[in-house]
Design a protein around this motif. Sequence first.
Motif, mmCIF file in Angstrom:
data_model
loop_
_atom_site.group_PDB
_atom_site.id
_atom_site.type_symbol
_atom_site.label_atom_id
_atom_site.label_comp_id
_atom_site.label_asym_id
_atom_site.label_seq_id
_atom_site.Cartn_x
_atom_site.Cartn_y
_atom_site.Cartn_z
ATOM 1 N N GLU A 224 0.834 -1.200 0.000
ATOM 2 C CA GLU A 224 0.000 0.000 0.000
ATOM 3 C C GLU A 224 0.872 1.254 0.000
ATOM 4 O OE1 GLU A 224 0.584 -1.821 2.705
ATOM 5 O OE2 GLU A 224 -0.132 -0.842 4.537
ATOM 6 N N THR A 225 0.293 2.353 -0.480
ATOM 7 C CA THR A 225 1.024 3.626 -0.468
ATOM 8 C C THR A 225 1.075 4.137 0.968
ATOM 9 O OG1 THR A 225 -1.048 4.757 -0.894
ATOM 10 C CG2 THR A 225 0.357 4.339 -2.784
ATOM 11 N N VAL A 226 2.073 4.964 1.226
ATOM 12 C CA VAL A 226 2.173 5.572 2.548
ATOM 13 C C VAL A 226 1.815 7.044 2.385
ATOM 14 C CG1 VAL A 226 3.740 6.100 4.451
ATOM 15 C CG2 VAL A 226 4.014 3.976 3.146
ATOM 16 N N GLN A 227 0.881 7.524 3.187
ATOM 17 C CA GLN A 227 0.505 8.936 3.105
ATOM 18 C C GLN A 227 1.578 9.776 3.795
ATOM 19 O OE1 GLN A 227 -2.085 9.860 1.244
ATOM 20 N NE2 GLN A 227 -2.140 7.660 0.843
ATOM 21 N N PRO A 228 1.890 10.948 3.243
ATOM 22 C CA PRO A 228 2.960 11.764 3.821
ATOM 23 C C PRO A 228 2.732 12.083 5.296
ATOM 24 C CG PRO A 228 2.058 12.787 1.820
ATOM 25 C CD PRO A 228 1.282 11.539 2.052
ATOM 26 N N ASP A 229 1.482 12.312 5.698
ATOM 27 C CA ASP A 229 1.240 12.664 7.104
ATOM 28 C C ASP A 229 0.742 11.470 7.915
ATOM 29 O OD1 ASP A 229 -1.132 12.308 5.896
ATOM 30 O OD2 ASP A 229 -2.026 14.225 6.472
ATOM 31 N N SER A 230 0.883 10.275 7.374
ATOM 32 C CA SER A 230 0.458 9.016 8.015
ATOM 33 C C SER A 230 -1.006 9.005 8.420
ATOM 34 C CB SER A 230 1.290 8.682 9.255
ATOM 35 O OG SER A 230 2.602 8.887 9.013
ATOM 36 N N SER A 231 -1.808 9.879 7.816
ATOM 37 C CA SER A 231 -3.222 9.889 8.205
ATOM 38 C C SER A 231 -3.936 8.687 7.601
ATOM 39 C CB SER A 231 -3.876 11.177 7.724
ATOM 40 O OG SER A 231 -3.735 11.254 6.326
ATOM 41 N N PRO A 232 -4.909 8.128 8.333
ATOM 42 C CA PRO A 232 -5.613 6.973 7.792
ATOM 43 C C PRO A 232 -6.423 7.375 6.558
ATOM 44 C CG PRO A 232 -6.578 7.666 9.879
ATOM 45 C CD PRO A 232 -5.433 8.579 9.602
ATOM 46 N N THR A 233 -6.338 6.575 5.537
ATOM 47 C CA THR A 233 -7.042 6.897 4.302
ATOM 48 C C THR A 233 -7.357 5.586 3.602
ATOM 49 O OG1 THR A 233 -6.846 8.023 2.194
ATOM 50 C CG2 THR A 233 -4.812 7.207 3.112
ATOM 51 N N LYS A 234 -8.007 5.658 2.438
ATOM 52 C CA LYS A 234 -8.290 4.395 1.763
ATOM 53 C C LYS A 234 -6.990 3.829 1.184
ATOM 54 C CE LYS A 234 -9.927 6.283 -2.660
ATOM 55 N NZ LYS A 234 -9.173 7.516 -2.628
ATOM 56 N N ARG A 235 -6.944 2.513 1.116
ATOM 57 C CA ARG A 235 -5.723 1.852 0.659
ATOM 58 C C ARG A 235 -5.534 2.068 -0.842
ATOM 59 N NH1 ARG A 235 -3.205 -3.166 3.042
ATOM 60 N NH2 ARG A 235 -1.992 -4.130 1.381
ATOM 61 N N GLU A 236 -4.339 2.447 -1.253
ATOM 62 C CA GLU A 236 -4.019 2.595 -2.675
ATOM 63 C C GLU A 236 -2.766 1.784 -2.994
ATOM 64 O OE1 GLU A 236 -5.493 3.700 -5.199
ATOM 65 O OE2 GLU A 236 -7.042 5.040 -4.432
ATOM 66 N N GLN A 237 -2.621 1.438 -4.280
ATOM 67 C CA GLN A 237 -1.467 0.635 -4.683
ATOM 68 C C GLN A 237 -0.440 1.499 -5.416
ATOM 69 O OE1 GLN A 237 -4.759 -0.343 -5.108
ATOM 70 N NE2 GLN A 237 -4.598 -1.561 -3.257
ATOM 71 N N ILE A 238 0.699 0.882 -5.721
ATOM 72 C CA ILE A 238 1.838 1.630 -6.279
ATOM 73 C C ILE A 238 2.141 1.117 -7.685
ATOM 74 C CG2 ILE A 238 4.325 2.082 -5.938
ATOM 75 C CD1 ILE A 238 3.712 1.167 -2.921
ATOM 76 N N ASN A 239 2.555 2.026 -8.571
ATOM 77 C CA ASN A 239 3.091 1.589 -9.859
ATOM 78 C C ASN A 239 4.582 1.885 -9.838
ATOM 79 O OD1 ASN A 239 3.704 0.935 -12.462
ATOM 80 N ND2 ASN A 239 2.369 2.439 -13.449
ATOM 81 N N GLN A 240 5.414 0.844 -9.968
ATOM 82 C CA GLN A 240 6.843 1.105 -9.856
ATOM 83 C C GLN A 240 7.554 1.303 -11.201
ATOM 84 O OE1 GLN A 240 8.614 -1.957 -7.505
ATOM 85 N NE2 GLN A 240 7.867 -3.632 -8.765
#
Length: 434
Positions: free
Chosen positions: A63-79
């Motif tokens: 999952e992506t990490v939010q910059p402020d670590s706030s809880p949010t919906k889970r998103e994926q990463i494209n590398q």
Amino acid sequence: MVMAWGQFLDHDLVATPVSKGKNGASIKCCGIEEIRPECFPIQIPKDDPYFQTDCLNFVRSAETVQPDSSPTKREQINQVTSYIDASVVYGSTKDMMDKLRLFVNGQLKTSKHGLFPPQSNDTCRLTHGNEFCMFAGDFRVNVVPNLSILHLIFLREHNRIAKKLATFNPTWDDEKTFQETRKIIAALIQQISYLEYLTGVLGYKTISNYNLHIASTGFSNVYDQSVDPSIRNAFAAAAFRFGHAQITSSVLYYKHDHLVKKYNVEETYHDPHLVQNDNGQHIPDLGRWVANNASIKADRCFVSSVRDKLFIDKNNNSLDLAALNIQRGRDHGIPSYVKWRSWCGLSEVSSFDSGDGKLVDHDVDAISKLKKAYAHVDDIDLYAGGISEKHLQGADVGPTFACILGRQFQALKEGDRFWYENKFKKTGFSSATN
Ligand code: HEM
Ligand SMILES: [Ca+2]
């Protein structure tokens, strides 16, 4: 060839990493006492015609990490870079590109017999002495021979073009020759994808609906800076995986004396042997097979090599690609098939086979199978509903996948500042080369 190109193109667009354990170790989700949060294993029914175990390994996408670590919906990463920019050949970062370059006359590195440069021996499955895991712009180069061959064609094509450019332009340095060649290779991949691949996959009507035409000459300024060219989740986790149903069960050498040598796909997973065999002498044999092989129909049937024996190991542990696709959609929280139909402006679905809201893009057989698997039409996964649709005329997919693919490929073209048809002085081609 259609299947092979689809996989090669897919790897230029997206690579979704899965969660990893300590020090990057793979995570095991079956046969463990306590289920880890990264795990979402698939339960295998007792009457499965192939699998004798009750658990299919499945690790959730990172999952992506939010910059402020706030809880949010889970998103994926494209590398990798979502643009069609030949990142399969050159990598997606400067660091990777520098590792692939020779820094002489614009050339890319090769090894003996014009093969790929090597990389660490634990990145593939070596079955013969003196062979090595191959290194290319995309880390999945070793997965199957049809993919390795396309990588190799573009590696060699880069070096062939760079050599010619260097001869015609004696004042050019390595950097100039390399970048100009790279621009041509990316343009070739864009042109083949839209002119030859997508016209067959989507059919002319969808090509025209989403403005995916390619002019045979001249420029076409399609760039629109408001278009987001990143890869949509439903495209990568479902629609563009339609190609998994086009995979054939054999890999062949088509020899120039017309003899054919046949291997099962499952013998070739992650094994560079068929490419490197006899110092790469059989590369033309593999190339002839890739070029001539007709892909099978992208319907709801998958060959056993991917449905039962995907990545089979010495202990006969294996995976089921169709099941992974459906589970990946659930892992990513992809909305259901009926929701995507309404996003695409297709007729609403509220029942399997009765009344105005029935499934109109499936044949009777597919409807009865969907009915058996799902209690309600709202539950139908996008992958299952999309792959089993009747195909549009002259296309390899039905209307829902055609819409998701069409919109994505439109965004990849219109949102790309470096699209090869654009007439931008600094980045585009000159009239002579266009
Ligand atoms: C022999 C050929 C192929 C093999 C063995 C293969 C195998 C795989 C595997 C194991 C995955 C990851 C599954 C998961 O855990 O979610 C995957 C993902 C994917 N495949 Fe294939 N594939 C093949 C051909 C193709 C073709 C022909 C296409 C398209 C036309 C395609 C499109 C995709 C896409 C879009 C993804 C998702 C990529 C990502 O998000 O990282 N594949 N494939
Ligand atoms: Ca790319």
